[in-house]
Design an enzyme around this catalytic site. Sequence first.
Site, PDB file in Angstrom:
ATOM      1  CG  HIS A  33      -2.031  -0.974   1.132  1.00  0.00           C
ATOM      2  ND1 HIS A  33      -2.139  -2.268   1.768  1.00  0.00           N
ATOM      3  CD2 HIS A  33      -3.055  -1.119   0.495  1.00  0.00           C
ATOM      4  CE1 HIS A  33      -3.290  -3.020   1.425  1.00  0.00           C
ATOM      5  NE2 HIS A  33      -3.883  -2.164   0.549  1.00  0.00           N
ATOM      6  CG  HIS A  79      -1.877   0.120  -4.212  1.00  0.00           C
ATOM      7  ND1 HIS A  79      -2.640  -0.995  -4.841  1.00  0.00           N
ATOM      8  CD2 HIS A  79      -3.019   0.541  -3.409  1.00  0.00           C
ATOM      9  CE1 HIS A  79      -3.935  -1.192  -4.655  1.00  0.00           C
ATOM     10  NE2 HIS A  79      -4.249  -0.233  -3.571  1.00  0.00           N
ATOM     11  CG  HIS A  94      -7.570   3.889  -3.550  1.00  0.00           C
ATOM     12  ND1 HIS A  94      -6.489   4.009  -4.182  1.00  0.00           N
ATOM     13  CD2 HIS A  94      -7.453   2.707  -3.050  1.00  0.00           C
ATOM     14  CE1 HIS A  94      -5.939   2.911  -4.606  1.00  0.00           C
ATOM     15  NE2 HIS A  94      -6.246   1.832  -3.567  1.00  0.00           N
ATOM     16  CG  ASP A  95      -5.230   2.094  -0.245  1.00  0.00           C
ATOM     17  OD1 ASP A  95      -6.275   2.125   0.737  1.00  0.00           O
ATOM     18  OD2 ASP A  95      -5.137   1.337  -1.110  1.00  0.00           O
ATOM     19  CG  ASP A  97      -8.246  -1.060  -3.770  1.00  0.00           C
ATOM     20  OD1 ASP A  97      -6.892  -1.086  -3.835  1.00  0.00           O
ATOM     21  OD2 ASP A  97      -8.789  -1.218  -2.869  1.00  0.00           O
TER      22      ASP A  97
END
Length: 434
Positions: A108, A112, A148-149, A258
């Site tokens: 992560h 990514h 998103h992460d 994802d």
Amino acid sequence: LEVTPPPPQPVLEPAPPFALRSTAAPNVFEPLRDVSSPELYDRCIERFASVLKTWDFDLFECSDEELVWLLVYMFEDRQAHTMVQITRETLLDFFVSVRKYYRRNPYHNFRHAFDVTHACYMFVSQGGAGALLTHLDIFALLVAAVCHDVDHPGANNTFQVNAQTEVALMHNDVSVLENHHCYISFQLLKQRDKNVLSGMLPTEYKEIRKTIIDSILQTDMALHFELVAKITAKLKTLSKDNKPDRQLLLNTLLHSADLSNSVKPWKLALRWSTLVQEEFLNQGDLEKKLGLPVSMYMDRNNYNQARMSLNFYDFIVEPLFRTLSELLPKTDVLLQNLHCNRQMWTVAEAGMLLLSEPATPTDAASVESQSVHSDEACSADDIDDDERPSKMERAISDQAPSSRHLESLSRSGSFRRHSVDTLTSPTNGHRPPP
């Protein structure tokens, strides 16, 4: 009356710290070099622009500086920036800033984030999703993918809740990390020189903020089966004119992106799998240290990467991408990649394909740059039993066909559909060994 005093309460250990990167934790990435150079952009586009529009694109061949510019290119290629009236310089500053808030986890991390953004870009530009979305939807999707992460700590929601970390307490154990990613994202977007939403009208900003938040929250794996059921029920009636329908599609696209490592060509799928396995093992080490239950497949002394991958393929990824291919037929090549990759994991589980060991905890910081595959491929049928370990170790690179090859076979009708256990590779005609 005698009152019995209550028994002494146990002293609670303080929750493991969870530093908010926006206030405490230092940037662990080396600063980018000459990222603002226009010459770098030109060289980057000349080298990668064509392959970027395929599922075979290998981001591990790029530097972080090149990845930042490729993000700019993807936004500009979809004309996403023109809808919100922002400059290339603002886009660049935003991506550079977002990168600083991704930690140097094995999986992560910023790469990514780029990979997920690239998958969303492919769904929109090559997969047919663009025809079902507005320009504002596409811009929101790409921003959500990049963010998103952001600030992911390298340990999942289960760990956060079990350890009662600061972020779990802050978000009441509900979609803990996803809520945190949204919070950090909009903290970044409040900075004037990095706010890619600054050119929007108040009503537009309110709409796009809700779109981004909803999309990121739906990446919580706890919501996976509910999301698959919703999009499956809407396959025949999904309408571009219906905002809830478009939001459902955006949620599905981001969640699919994802999980898209599994549907990439084998070389990439294997590399990503090894990175996520190492992050899992690091979490398992921390769970042991804190006396928490060790999560499945996260015990360094007892894990099975091939079995984990096969279960993930069969119960999570395959139903999602089967539904996606019905909605967007041009993405069918991803389902074909998945079936071919499943063959390889089946061979690996049988012990006839040796995988590189995940890095030890001391190597975790550098695992991202380690090679987990070889450039020499061979067929399982060509290997004698007494030679199998040494040669099979080199069989994990390009034995599976590329997505472009699969796509051409699909168009010509040469690719025959089989069950995942009996699929014949269109590359060499060999079935996996029993």
